[in-house]
Design a protein around this motif. Structure first.
Motif, PDB file in Angstrom:
ATOM      1  N   MET A   1       0.835  -1.220   0.000  1.00 52.74           N
ATOM      2  CA  MET A   1       0.000   0.000   0.000  1.00 52.74           C
ATOM      3  C   MET A   1       0.857   1.252   0.000  1.00 52.74           C
ATOM      4  O   MET A   1       1.890   1.306   0.661  1.00 52.74           O
ATOM      5  CB  MET A   1      -0.907   0.002   1.238  1.00 52.74           C
ATOM      6  N   LYS A   2       0.410   2.237  -0.775  1.00 56.66           N
ATOM      7  CA  LYS A   2       1.145   3.497  -0.866  1.00 56.66           C
ATOM      8  C   LYS A   2       0.976   4.273   0.434  1.00 56.66           C
ATOM      9  O   LYS A   2      -0.139   4.428   0.931  1.00 56.66           O
ATOM     10  CB  LYS A   2       0.578   4.291  -2.039  1.00 56.66           C
ATOM     11  N   LYS A   3       2.082   4.751   0.969  1.00 55.23           N
ATOM     12  CA  LYS A   3       2.069   5.496   2.220  1.00 55.23           C
ATOM     13  C   LYS A   3       1.350   6.834   2.048  1.00 55.23           C
ATOM     14  O   LYS A   3       1.537   7.505   1.030  1.00 55.23           O
ATOM     15  CB  LYS A   3       3.529   5.734   2.621  1.00 55.23           C
ATOM     16  N   GLY A   4       0.545   7.207   3.023  1.00 55.07           N
ATOM     17  CA  GLY A   4      -0.122   8.512   2.963  1.00 55.07           C
ATOM     18  C   GLY A   4       0.856   9.653   3.207  1.00 55.07           C
ATOM     19  O   GLY A   4       1.977   9.442   3.674  1.00 55.07           O
ATOM     20  N   LEU A   5       0.402  10.861   2.903  1.00 52.13           N
ATOM     21  CA  LEU A   5       1.231  12.055   3.087  1.00 52.13           C
ATOM     22  C   LEU A   5       1.063  12.606   4.510  1.00 52.13           C
ATOM     23  O   LEU A   5       0.017  12.398   5.134  1.00 52.13           O
ATOM     24  CB  LEU A   5       0.798  13.152   2.113  1.00 52.13           C
ATOM     25  N   LEU A   6       2.060  13.307   4.977  1.00 51.41           N
ATOM     26  CA  LEU A   6       1.899  14.105   6.199  1.00 51.41           C
ATOM     27  C   LEU A   6       1.832  15.564   5.758  1.00 51.41           C
ATOM     28  O   LEU A   6       2.801  16.095   5.203  1.00 51.41           O
ATOM     29  CB  LEU A   6       3.073  13.878   7.159  1.00 51.41           C
ATOM     30  N   ILE A   7       0.660  16.175   5.961  1.00 49.59           N
ATOM     31  CA  ILE A   7       0.424  17.532   5.467  1.00 49.59           C
ATOM     32  C   ILE A   7       0.322  18.478   6.659  1.00 49.59           C
ATOM     33  O   ILE A   7      -0.608  18.384   7.461  1.00 49.59           O
ATOM     34  CB  ILE A   7      -0.865  17.582   4.625  1.00 49.59           C
ATOM     35  N   VAL A   8       1.298  19.345   6.777  1.00 50.83           N
ATOM     36  CA  VAL A   8       1.375  20.273   7.909  1.00 50.83           C
ATOM     37  C   VAL A   8       0.813  21.623   7.453  1.00 50.83           C
ATOM     38  O   VAL A   8       1.261  22.177   6.449  1.00 50.83           O
ATOM     39  CB  VAL A   8       2.838  20.427   8.371  1.00 50.83           C
ATOM     40  N   VAL A   9      -0.194  22.108   8.167  1.00 47.64           N
ATOM     41  CA  VAL A   9      -0.890  23.329   7.740  1.00 47.64           C
ATOM     42  C   VAL A   9      -0.818  24.398   8.826  1.00 47.64           C
ATOM     43  O   VAL A   9      -1.158  24.142   9.978  1.00 47.64           O
ATOM     44  CB  VAL A   9      -2.378  23.030   7.433  1.00 47.64           C
ATOM     45  N   SER A  10      -0.381  25.580   8.437  1.00 49.04           N
ATOM     46  CA  SER A  10      -0.408  26.729   9.350  1.00 49.04           C
ATOM     47  C   SER A  10      -1.148  27.869   8.679  1.00 49.04           C
ATOM     48  O   SER A  10      -1.154  27.978   7.455  1.00 49.04           O
ATOM     49  CB  SER A  10       1.004  27.216   9.678  1.00 49.04           C
ATOM     50  N   ALA A  11      -1.747  28.712   9.484  1.00 50.11           N
ATOM     51  CA  ALA A  11      -2.425  29.896   8.956  1.00 50.11           C
ATOM     52  C   ALA A  11      -2.673  30.857  10.095  1.00 50.11           C
ATOM     53  O   ALA A  11      -2.991  30.438  11.212  1.00 50.11           O
ATOM     54  CB  ALA A  11      -3.750  29.511   8.321  1.00 50.11           C
ATOM     55  N   PRO A  12      -2.535  32.148   9.839  1.00 50.87           N
ATOM     56  CA  PRO A  12      -2.918  33.119  10.859  1.00 50.87           C
ATOM     57  C   PRO A  12      -4.415  32.996  11.131  1.00 50.87           C
ATOM     58  O   PRO A  12      -5.172  32.545  10.262  1.00 50.87           O
ATOM     59  CB  PRO A  12      -2.606  34.471  10.212  1.00 50.87           C
ATOM     60  N   SER A  13      -4.823  33.388  12.308  1.00 53.42           N
ATOM     61  CA  SER A  13      -6.233  33.392  12.689  1.00 53.42           C
ATOM     62  C   SER A  13      -7.041  34.264  11.726  1.00 53.42           C
ATOM     63  O   SER A  13      -6.604  35.347  11.347  1.00 53.42           O
ATOM     64  CB  SER A  13      -6.301  33.955  14.112  1.00 53.42           C
ATOM     65  N   GLY A  14      -8.185  33.745  11.288  1.00 56.84           N
ATOM     66  CA  GLY A  14      -9.051  34.531  10.406  1.00 56.84           C
ATOM     67  C   GLY A  14      -8.822  34.280   8.930  1.00 56.84           C
ATOM     68  O   GLY A  14      -9.411  34.935   8.078  1.00 56.84           O
ATOM     69  N   CYS A  15      -7.960  33.294   8.589  1.00 56.80           N
ATOM     70  CA  CYS A  15      -7.658  33.016   7.188  1.00 56.80           C
ATOM     71  C   CYS A  15      -8.548  31.935   6.598  1.00 56.80           C
ATOM     72  O   CYS A  15      -8.376  31.539   5.449  1.00 56.80           O
ATOM     73  CB  CYS A  15      -6.203  32.600   7.027  1.00 56.80           C
ATOM     74  N   GLY A  16      -9.467  31.409   7.397  1.00 54.98           N
ATOM     75  CA  GLY A  16     -10.392  30.404   6.859  1.00 54.98           C
ATOM     76  C   GLY A  16      -9.825  28.997   6.848  1.00 54.98           C
ATOM     77  O   GLY A  16     -10.357  28.114   6.182  1.00 54.98           O
ATOM     78  N   LYS A  17      -8.776  28.788   7.637  1.00 59.42           N
ATOM     79  CA  LYS A  17      -8.151  27.457   7.687  1.00 59.42           C
ATOM     80  C   LYS A  17      -9.148  26.378   8.096  1.00 59.42           C
ATOM     81  O   LYS A  17      -9.213  25.304   7.486  1.00 59.42           O
ATOM     82  CB  LYS A  17      -6.973  27.489   8.662  1.00 59.42           C
ATOM     83  N   GLY A  18      -9.943  26.683   9.131  1.00 59.46           N
ATOM     84  CA  GLY A  18     -10.913  25.703   9.644  1.00 59.46           C
ATOM     85  C   GLY A  18     -11.897  25.271   8.569  1.00 59.46           C
ATOM     86  O   GLY A  18     -12.173  24.078   8.416  1.00 59.46           O
ATOM     87  N   THR A  19     -12.400  26.241   7.816  1.00 57.69           N
ATOM     88  CA  THR A  19     -13.379  25.932   6.769  1.00 57.69           C
ATOM     89  C   THR A  19     -12.737  25.079   5.673  1.00 57.69           C
ATOM     90  O   THR A  19     -13.320  24.095   5.210  1.00 57.69           O
ATOM     91  CB  THR A  19     -13.916  27.249   6.147  1.00 57.69           C
ATOM     92  N   ILE A  20     -11.537  25.447   5.263  1.00 59.74           N
ATOM     93  CA  ILE A  20     -10.848  24.691   4.211  1.00 59.74           C
ATOM     94  C   ILE A  20     -10.595  23.256   4.680  1.00 59.74           C
ATOM     95  O   ILE A  20     -10.934  22.296   3.982  1.00 59.74           O
ATOM     96  CB  ILE A  20      -9.519  25.384   3.816  1.00 59.74           C
TER      97      ILE A  20
END
Lengths: 190, 190
Positions: A1-20
């Motif tokens: 099985m192909k290994k999944g990615l580790l995706i590290v996400v940062s964003a300032p508050s108010g950038c819509g990170k939660g919604t995305i």
């Protein structure tokens, strides 16, 4: 099985990170990494969902064991990211999403060199200020502090692999999906 | 204006590269790089469309000027890729598609380190053989040679940034678009 990615996400508050991220996590084969902490659970917080709540001695033993890919202490409480659940999920082919602030992300750069780093930025600092004001939930002082912090954090965007400018939400979501797909097509991940 | 990408694409014969690129080139803001050559135009070939047809002396003068990002001589004819039209189109924000065989691509790795390298591969050598046989246009001997060459070329896929496995055409096209979008989100391209 192909290994999944580790995706590290940062964003300032108010950038819509939660919604995305909410939209991305609706897709199959994703795992959202839950942080560990020694702070007390707040009303409504569930162990394993909002945080993994640990005793201070447990946390320190895990630090000694090298079980964290990053950790830090704020206001006498430890916060950290355990490696084992991330690696288990990746081994099952799931892409792991890890939401973290800038300093934590830069620690992970060193401990997990194969992670993918995405920074979500506002179209401009002015737009961010307007968004925070339109929310109407914070005082002018808090907004000013958030904006100043966003400016400092956005300086760090250059240390990430990708920057998604969240101007139009649908575009930002499709940019995120495109990055994940492209990373899956990378020769080193094939 | 944001500079366009230089996208270098290689694929063994029969991998559906033409169909994929045909779809991509329907999108706005793409430019297809036309090779230069000293060979005679064949029936129906137009200068500037199929090739830029040059005299041998012109070609050699351009080599001297360092005008090519790659060139080679086959059967006493020169073939090469001129840098100027690529850079002009990139400066106008267009993504340039450059279709080339493996050796040419590896020359461009050196002359254009910011190019993006995509290899299109068949799902398997067996599938490729079947596809070529179903076309019904080549003899068994030609098919055997094409398959052997595809095997050699696919060995080189590891030297590309991305590999697209053309199993389902629609997936391959959307993979290509995802790679382009992700590259546009890369911090170094922002």
């Amino acid at each position: 099985m192909k290994k999944g990615l580790l995706i590290v996400v940062s964003a300032p508050s108010g950038c819509g990170k939660g919604t995305i991220l909410g939209e991305i996590l609706k897709e199959p084969n994703y795992y959202y990494s839950v942080s560990a902490t020694t702070r007390q659970p707040r009303e409504g917080e569930e162990d394993g969902v909002h945080y993994r709540f640990l005793q201070r001695e447990q946390f320190e033993a895990l630090i000694k064991d090298g079980a964290f890919i990053e950790h830090a202490e704020y206001c006498q409480n430890y916060y950290g990211t355990l490696q084992a659940p991330i690696e288990e999920n990746r081994a099952l082919g799931r892409n792991v999403i890890l939401e973290i602030e800038v300093q934590g992300a830069m620690q992970i750069r060193k401990t997990c060199p194969d992670a993918v780093f995405i920074f979500i930025a506002p179209p401009s600092i002015e737009t961010l200020r307007e968004r925070l004001m339109n929310r109407g939930t914070e005082t002018a002082e808090v907004i000013a502090e958030r904006v100043a912090q966003a400016e400092r954090e956005t300086e760090c965007a250059k240390d990430y692999d990708y920057v998604i400018i969240n101007d139009v939400l649908e575009t930002a979501i499709s940019d995120f999906k495109a990055i994940v797909r492209a990373e899956e097509c990378k020769t080193k991940n094939n």
